[in-house]
Design a protein around this motif. Structure first.
Motif, PDB file in Angstrom:
ATOM      1  N   PRO A  75     -56.437  15.523  40.626  1.00  0.00           N
ATOM      2  CA  PRO A  75     -55.799  15.627  41.938  1.00  0.00           C
ATOM      3  C   PRO A  75     -54.970  14.394  42.264  1.00  0.00           C
ATOM      4  O   PRO A  75     -55.106  13.354  41.643  1.00  0.00           O
ATOM      5  CB  PRO A  75     -56.990  15.753  42.889  1.00  0.00           C
ATOM      6  N   TRP A  76     -54.121  14.535  43.285  1.00  0.00           N
ATOM      7  CA  TRP A  76     -53.301  13.440  43.793  1.00  0.00           C
ATOM      8  C   TRP A  76     -54.080  12.754  44.890  1.00  0.00           C
ATOM      9  O   TRP A  76     -54.756  13.420  45.656  1.00  0.00           O
ATOM     10  CB  TRP A  76     -51.986  13.997  44.334  1.00  0.00           C
ATOM     11  N   PRO A  77     -54.054  11.457  45.045  1.00  0.00           N
ATOM     12  CA  PRO A  77     -53.275  10.474  44.320  1.00  0.00           C
ATOM     13  C   PRO A  77     -53.891  10.153  42.967  1.00  0.00           C
ATOM     14  O   PRO A  77     -55.049  10.476  42.706  1.00  0.00           O
ATOM     15  CB  PRO A  77     -53.286   9.254  45.234  1.00  0.00           C
ATOM     16  N   PRO A  78     -53.112   9.476  42.112  1.00  0.00           N
ATOM     17  CA  PRO A  78     -53.618   9.153  40.786  1.00  0.00           C
ATOM     18  C   PRO A  78     -54.845   8.244  40.861  1.00  0.00           C
ATOM     19  O   PRO A  78     -54.980   7.478  41.810  1.00  0.00           O
ATOM     20  CB  PRO A  78     -52.468   8.414  40.104  1.00  0.00           C
ATOM     21  N   PRO A  79     -55.710   8.347  39.874  1.00  0.00           N
ATOM     22  CA  PRO A  79     -56.866   7.433  39.850  1.00  0.00           C
ATOM     23  C   PRO A  79     -56.392   5.978  39.821  1.00  0.00           C
ATOM     24  O   PRO A  79     -55.360   5.670  39.268  1.00  0.00           O
ATOM     25  CB  PRO A  79     -57.572   7.789  38.534  1.00  0.00           C
ATOM     26  N   ASP A  80     -57.145   5.124  40.442  1.00  0.00           N
ATOM     27  CA  ASP A  80     -56.858   3.681  40.453  1.00  0.00           C
ATOM     28  C   ASP A  80     -55.518   3.346  41.091  1.00  0.00           C
ATOM     29  O   ASP A  80     -54.828   2.423  40.655  1.00  0.00           O
ATOM     30  CB  ASP A  80     -56.922   3.090  39.043  1.00  0.00           C
ATOM     31  N   SER A  81     -55.110   4.121  42.092  1.00  0.00           N
ATOM     32  CA  SER A  81     -53.837   3.817  42.768  1.00  0.00           C
ATOM     33  C   SER A  81     -54.109   3.524  44.232  1.00  0.00           C
ATOM     34  O   SER A  81     -55.165   3.804  44.764  1.00  0.00           O
ATOM     35  CB  SER A  81     -52.858   4.968  42.631  1.00  0.00           C
ATOM     36  N   HIS A  82     -53.078   3.001  44.857  1.00  0.00           N
ATOM     37  CA  HIS A  82     -53.147   2.738  46.298  1.00  0.00           C
ATOM     38  C   HIS A  82     -52.238   3.681  47.050  1.00  0.00           C
ATOM     39  O   HIS A  82     -51.886   3.432  48.185  1.00  0.00           O
ATOM     40  CB  HIS A  82     -52.784   1.281  46.583  1.00  0.00           C
ATOM     41  N   ILE A  83     -51.824   4.789  46.372  1.00  0.00           N
ATOM     42  CA  ILE A  83     -50.945   5.788  46.992  1.00  0.00           C
ATOM     43  C   ILE A  83     -51.802   6.711  47.847  1.00  0.00           C
ATOM     44  O   ILE A  83     -52.872   7.147  47.428  1.00  0.00           O
ATOM     45  CB  ILE A  83     -50.203   6.607  45.912  1.00  0.00           C
TER      46      ILE A  83
END
Length: 84
Positions: A75-83
């Protein structure tokens, strides 16, 4: 564009950076039939119109963000992101 997840729905062809809901919804997409309208993400603007599917795809590709890579599984957001 071939590395993204295509998703046809409601007369539109959207493209996503991920393979599971919720979708990224941050890429240009194609709507309708000839003339095809290419929209910025979330209908935030019209990028142009095209008479053929090939022209519409080329217009969408021209407006992909520079960091647009292949779709990832999940799923969104990508893993390990701050989005968000």
């Amino acid at each position: 564009m071939r590395a993204l997840l295509p998703f046809p729905s409601h007369g539109c062809l959207t493209f996503h950076r991920n393979t599971q809901f919720p979708w990224s919804n941050d890429l240009p997409f194609i709507a309708g039939s000839a003339p095809y309208t290419v929209y910025a993400p979330l209908y935030s603007g019209v990028l142009g119109e095209a008479l053929t599917p090939q022209e519409a795809a080329a217009l969408a590709v021209a407006h992909l963000p520079p960091d647009c890579g292949p779709a990832f599984d999940g799923p969104w957001p990508p893993p390990d992101s701050h989005i968000s």
